[in-house]
Design a protein around this motif. Structure first.
Motif, PDB file in Angstrom:
ATOM      1  N   HIS A  29      11.656  39.576  46.501  1.00 37.86           N
ATOM      2  CA  HIS A  29      12.080  38.863  47.697  1.00 37.86           C
ATOM      3  C   HIS A  29      11.129  39.117  48.862  1.00 37.86           C
ATOM      4  N   LEU A  30      11.071  38.131  49.752  1.00 38.00           N
ATOM      5  CA  LEU A  30      10.110  38.174  50.848  1.00 38.00           C
ATOM      6  C   LEU A  30      10.769  38.192  52.222  1.00 38.00           C
ATOM      7  N   TYR A  31      12.060  37.866  52.262  1.00 36.94           N
ATOM      8  CA  TYR A  31      12.758  37.730  53.534  1.00 36.94           C
ATOM      9  C   TYR A  31      13.870  38.767  53.578  1.00 36.94           C
ATOM     10  N   PHE A  32      13.978  39.436  54.716  1.00 36.90           N
ATOM     11  CA  PHE A  32      14.901  40.564  54.809  1.00 36.90           C
ATOM     12  C   PHE A  32      15.724  40.447  56.085  1.00 36.90           C
ATOM     13  N   TYR A  33      16.950  40.934  55.993  1.00 36.61           N
ATOM     14  CA  TYR A  33      17.899  40.750  57.092  1.00 36.61           C
ATOM     15  C   TYR A  33      18.744  42.008  57.263  1.00 36.61           C
ATOM     16  N   TRP A  34      19.198  42.184  58.497  1.00 34.25           N
ATOM     17  CA  TRP A  34      20.239  43.166  58.781  1.00 34.25           C
ATOM     18  C   TRP A  34      21.394  42.464  59.489  1.00 34.25           C
ATOM     19  N   TYR A  35      22.590  42.784  59.047  1.00 37.30           N
ATOM     20  CA  TYR A  35      23.829  42.326  59.660  1.00 37.30           C
ATOM     21  C   TYR A  35      24.693  43.557  59.909  1.00 37.30           C
ATOM     22  N   ARG A  36      25.650  43.413  60.821  1.00 38.42           N
ATOM     23  CA  ARG A  36      26.607  44.498  60.988  1.00 38.42           C
ATOM     24  C   ARG A  36      28.019  43.924  61.089  1.00 38.42           C
ATOM     25  N   LYS A  42      33.912  40.186  62.938  1.00 42.72           N
ATOM     26  CA  LYS A  42      33.086  39.347  62.080  1.00 42.72           C
ATOM     27  C   LYS A  42      31.803  40.054  61.662  1.00 42.72           C
ATOM     28  N   VAL A  43      31.239  39.594  60.566  1.00 39.26           N
ATOM     29  CA  VAL A  43      29.885  39.984  60.194  1.00 39.26           C
ATOM     30  C   VAL A  43      28.932  39.307  61.182  1.00 39.26           C
ATOM     31  N   GLU A  44      28.059  40.106  61.798  1.00 38.00           N
ATOM     32  CA  GLU A  44      27.176  39.581  62.841  1.00 38.00           C
ATOM     33  C   GLU A  44      25.714  39.755  62.435  1.00 38.00           C
ATOM     34  N   PHE A  45      24.929  38.740  62.665  1.00 41.60           N
ATOM     35  CA  PHE A  45      23.499  38.777  62.394  1.00 41.60           C
ATOM     36  C   PHE A  45      22.805  39.683  63.413  1.00 41.60           C
ATOM     37  N   LEU A  46      21.907  40.512  62.920  1.00 40.04           N
ATOM     38  CA  LEU A  46      21.091  41.335  63.811  1.00 40.04           C
ATOM     39  C   LEU A  46      19.654  40.817  63.870  1.00 40.04           C
ATOM     40  N   VAL A  47      19.020  40.714  62.698  1.00 40.75           N
ATOM     41  CA  VAL A  47      17.592  40.441  62.685  1.00 40.75           C
ATOM     42  C   VAL A  47      17.172  39.899  61.324  1.00 40.75           C
ATOM     43  N   SER A  48      16.147  39.049  61.333  1.00 39.55           N
ATOM     44  CA  SER A  48      15.500  38.629  60.099  1.00 39.55           C
ATOM     45  C   SER A  48      14.021  38.994  60.179  1.00 39.55           C
ATOM     46  N   PHE A  49      13.403  39.209  59.033  1.00 40.67           N
ATOM     47  CA  PHE A  49      12.079  39.826  58.975  1.00 40.67           C
ATOM     48  C   PHE A  49      11.299  39.205  57.835  1.00 40.67           C
ATOM     49  N   TYR A  50      10.078  38.782  58.143  1.00 38.05           N
ATOM     50  CA  TYR A  50       9.234  38.172  57.114  1.00 38.05           C
ATOM     51  C   TYR A  50       7.787  38.462  57.437  1.00 38.05           C
ATOM     52  N   ASN A  51       7.023  38.785  56.436  1.00 38.19           N
ATOM     53  CA  ASN A  51       5.581  38.983  56.602  1.00 38.19           C
ATOM     54  C   ASN A  51       5.286  40.032  57.682  1.00 38.19           C
ATOM     55  N   ASN A  52       6.070  41.085  57.639  1.00 38.66           N
ATOM     56  CA  ASN A  52       5.913  42.216  58.560  1.00 38.66           C
ATOM     57  C   ASN A  52       6.152  41.877  60.019  1.00 38.66           C
ATOM     58  N   GLU A  53       6.922  40.825  60.234  1.00 40.49           N
ATOM     59  CA  GLU A  53       7.257  40.454  61.606  1.00 40.49           C
ATOM     60  C   GLU A  53       8.725  40.067  61.693  1.00 40.49           C
ATOM     61  N   SER A  97      13.257  33.168  49.770  1.00 39.29           N
ATOM     62  CA  SER A  97      12.608  32.226  50.682  1.00 39.29           C
ATOM     63  C   SER A  97      13.615  31.848  51.750  1.00 39.29           C
ATOM     64  N   THR A  98      13.219  30.952  52.642  1.00 38.75           N
ATOM     65  CA  THR A  98      14.161  30.475  53.662  1.00 38.75           C
ATOM     66  C   THR A  98      14.747  29.133  53.275  1.00 38.75           C
ATOM     67  N   SER A  99      14.552  28.739  52.039  1.00 32.80           N
ATOM     68  CA  SER A  99      15.164  27.497  51.588  1.00 32.80           C
ATOM     69  C   SER A  99      16.673  27.574  51.730  1.00 32.80           C
ATOM     70  N   SER A 100      17.257  26.458  52.101  1.00 25.90           N
ATOM     71  CA  SER A 100      18.711  26.433  52.262  1.00 25.90           C
ATOM     72  C   SER A 100      19.418  26.732  50.959  1.00 25.90           C
ATOM     73  N   THR A 101      18.725  26.536  49.860  1.00 23.08           N
ATOM     74  CA  THR A 101      19.358  26.777  48.570  1.00 23.08           C
ATOM     75  C   THR A 101      19.126  28.201  48.079  1.00 23.08           C
ATOM     76  N   ASP A 102      18.465  29.006  48.858  1.00 24.53           N
ATOM     77  CA  ASP A 102      18.156  30.350  48.402  1.00 24.53           C
ATOM     78  C   ASP A 102      19.176  31.336  48.941  1.00 24.53           C
ATOM     79  N   THR A 103      19.784  32.033  48.031  1.00 25.28           N
ATOM     80  CA  THR A 103      20.868  32.935  48.392  1.00 25.28           C
ATOM     81  C   THR A 103      20.354  34.162  49.104  1.00 25.28           C
ATOM     82  N   GLN A 104      21.078  34.581  50.128  1.00 28.61           N
ATOM     83  CA  GLN A 104      20.871  35.895  50.708  1.00 28.61           C
ATOM     84  C   GLN A 104      21.765  36.863  49.931  1.00 28.61           C
ATOM     85  N   TYR A 105      21.145  37.836  49.302  1.00 32.10           N
ATOM     86  CA  TYR A 105      21.881  38.842  48.546  1.00 32.10           C
ATOM     87  C   TYR A 105      22.114  40.040  49.453  1.00 32.10           C
TER      88      TYR A 105
END
Lengths: 115, 112
Positions: A29-36, A42-53, A97-105
């Motif tokens: 996987h190439l895309y990474f996220y943190w939620y809390r 509710k589950v809240e989005f914190l940050v998304s990270f790709y290509n070291n940014e 990926s960031t495709s709408s069809t790509d699951t965030q695990y």
């Protein structure tokens, strides 16, 4: 089946201390996220990270927070000076990926308790 | 304001019942709609997603979107005790770093 792992499962810290929460995303996987998730909220989005940014961050993700991919397998969330209100479950997620069809695990989460 | 709202439940049904779970959202720009299931002490797990108005079926699960009403639903047929979990609706924003905006979740209990 590949899965996202997180360590530790439970972290207890004193207010004002720094904590680092660790995640091992799914290996290709190439895309990474943190939620809390604060207890009862509710589950809240914190940050998304790709290509070291950082790709996107929420208002919650202020200067006390930082993320890093220190090597090819780990993805970390650092809280520099913890506050009582940082107590929550923190979930790491990854996607291919960031495709709408790509699951965030999602990983199983780290429960952070700030005393 | 970007919001997703859900009835928190708990919703208790007998085994075999049809379950209806619902969410409303406020931002008409939302395009991608997800349903996640969360067991106790676990992370959310994607069940289904859809991006258009209408129905989408996957086994015992049907996701329904009504964009005119800003209303999304998940139906579970022949519910099983193993379906007991918290169900979270979520909206995916592709132009915002693939951010998911979650509802508060509905706790479902299916009794044998």
């Amino acid at each position: 089946e590949p899965e996202v792992t997180q360590t530790p499962s439970h972290q207890v810290t004193q207010m004002g201390q720094e904590v680092i929460l660790r995640c091992v995303p799914i290996s290709n996987h190439l895309y990474f996220y943190w939620y809390r998730q604060i207890l009862g909220q509710k589950v809240e989005f914190l940050v998304s990270f790709y290509n070291n940014e950082i790709s996107e961050k929420s208002e919650i993700f202020d200067d006390q927070f930082s993320v890093e991919r220190p090597d090819g397998s780990n993805f970390t969330l650092k809280i520099r000076s913890t506050k009582l209100e940082d107590s929550a479950m923190y979930f790491c997620a990854s996607s291919g990926s960031t495709s709408s069809t790509d699951t965030q695990y999602f990983g199983p989460g780290t429960r952070l308790t700030v005393l | 304001q970007k919001e997703v709202e859900q009835d928190p439940g708990p919703l208790s049904v007998p085994e075999g019942a049809i379950v209806s779970l619902n969410c409303t959202y406020s931002n008409s720009a939302f395009q991608y709609f997800m349903w996640y299931r969360q067991y106790s002490r676990k992370g959310p797990e994607l069940l289904m997603y859809t991006y258009s108005s209408g129905n989408k079926e996957d086994g015992r699960f049907t996701a329904q979107v009504d964009k005119s009403s800003k209303y999304i639903s998940l139906f579970i047929r022949d519910s099983q005790p193993s379906d007991s979990a918290t169900y979270l609706c979520a909206i995916l924003e592709l132009n915002a770093g693939n951010m998911l905006t979650f509802g508060g979740g509905t706790r479902l209990m299916v009794k044998p």
